[in-house]
Design a protein around this motif. Sequence first.
Motif, PDB file in Angstrom:
ATOM      1  N   ILE A   8       0.834  -1.086   0.056  1.00  0.00           N
ATOM      2  CA  ILE A   8       0.211  -0.058   0.110  1.00  0.00           C
ATOM      3  C   ILE A   8       1.028   1.186  -0.062  1.00  0.00           C
ATOM      4  CG2 ILE A   8      -1.674   1.392   1.346  1.00  0.00           C
ATOM      5  CD1 ILE A   8      -3.028  -1.387   2.127  1.00  0.00           C
ATOM      6  N   TRP A   9       2.001   1.062   0.995  1.00  0.00           N
ATOM      7  CA  TRP A   9       2.951   2.482   0.906  1.00  0.00           C
ATOM      8  C   TRP A   9       3.377   2.640  -0.528  1.00  0.00           C
ATOM      9  CZ3 TRP A   9       2.551   6.303   4.174  1.00  0.00           C
ATOM     10  CH2 TRP A   9       1.996   6.136   5.381  1.00  0.00           C
ATOM     11  N   LYS A  10       4.173   1.608  -0.974  1.00  0.00           N
ATOM     12  CA  LYS A  10       4.555   1.612  -2.366  1.00  0.00           C
ATOM     13  C   LYS A  10       3.652   2.169  -3.393  1.00  0.00           C
ATOM     14  CE  LYS A  10       8.224  -1.961  -1.775  1.00  0.00           C
ATOM     15  NZ  LYS A  10       8.329  -3.268  -2.028  1.00  0.00           N
ATOM     16  N   THR A  11       2.415   1.757  -3.317  1.00  0.00           N
ATOM     17  CA  THR A  11       1.440   2.199  -4.389  1.00  0.00           C
ATOM     18  C   THR A  11       1.093   3.634  -4.011  1.00  0.00           C
ATOM     19  OG1 THR A  11       0.569   0.018  -4.381  1.00  0.00           O
ATOM     20  CG2 THR A  11      -0.874   1.886  -5.282  1.00  0.00           C
ATOM     21  N   LEU A  12       1.005   4.161  -2.871  1.00  0.00           N
ATOM     22  CA  LEU A  12       0.886   5.425  -2.566  1.00  0.00           C
ATOM     23  C   LEU A  12       1.867   6.410  -2.846  1.00  0.00           C
ATOM     24  CD1 LEU A  12      -0.923   7.491  -1.174  1.00  0.00           C
ATOM     25  CD2 LEU A  12       0.127   6.950   0.950  1.00  0.00           C
ATOM     26  N   VAL A  13       3.115   5.984  -2.864  1.00  0.00           N
ATOM     27  CA  VAL A  13       4.292   6.726  -3.290  1.00  0.00           C
ATOM     28  C   VAL A  13       4.435   6.963  -4.728  1.00  0.00           C
ATOM     29  CG1 VAL A  13       6.916   6.739  -3.399  1.00  0.00           C
ATOM     30  CG2 VAL A  13       5.698   6.334  -1.241  1.00  0.00           C
ATOM     31  N   VAL A  14       4.060   5.872  -5.430  1.00  0.00           N
ATOM     32  CA  VAL A  14       4.122   5.923  -6.996  1.00  0.00           C
ATOM     33  C   VAL A  14       3.005   6.894  -7.597  1.00  0.00           C
ATOM     34  CG1 VAL A  14       3.607   4.411  -9.044  1.00  0.00           C
ATOM     35  CG2 VAL A  14       5.238   3.644  -7.344  1.00  0.00           C
TER      36      VAL A  14
END
Length: 127
Positions: A8-14
């Motif tokens: 979720i964090w990686k997706t949010l950063v992208v």
Amino acid sequence: MKLKTNKIWKTLVVVLVITTSACGQQRGSRGGQGSNQQGPPKLPSKKQIEKMVDKLSSEILLSEVQKTEVLEIYKEHFKQVESKTTSGRPDRSEMEDLKEDFEDTIKAVLTKDQQKLFSAYLKKNNK
């Protein structure tokens, strides 16, 4: 659970990176203040020319006769600039020659002390 949180964090950063870069590109293409202006700047009106000459006059201490002559030189200069720019983009060297002739014509009206002040005035105002 931890693996899902990392995803979720990686997706949010992208998503955040894509959004900010898209906004930055959009802002640059609007053409507002700070955009790279193409072509010559807008020519001054007669009132603006008079204000320029008034400012110049107070800085280099022109006499009334000199002020009248300089005003006519300015008006003629901007007529020439207008004639060169109305038919498209003028040649750079031609415009530089026109500017040089303009400055030389102004200096011919001035005393030696005023010529020095005029050169300093140009340096200060051409930034």
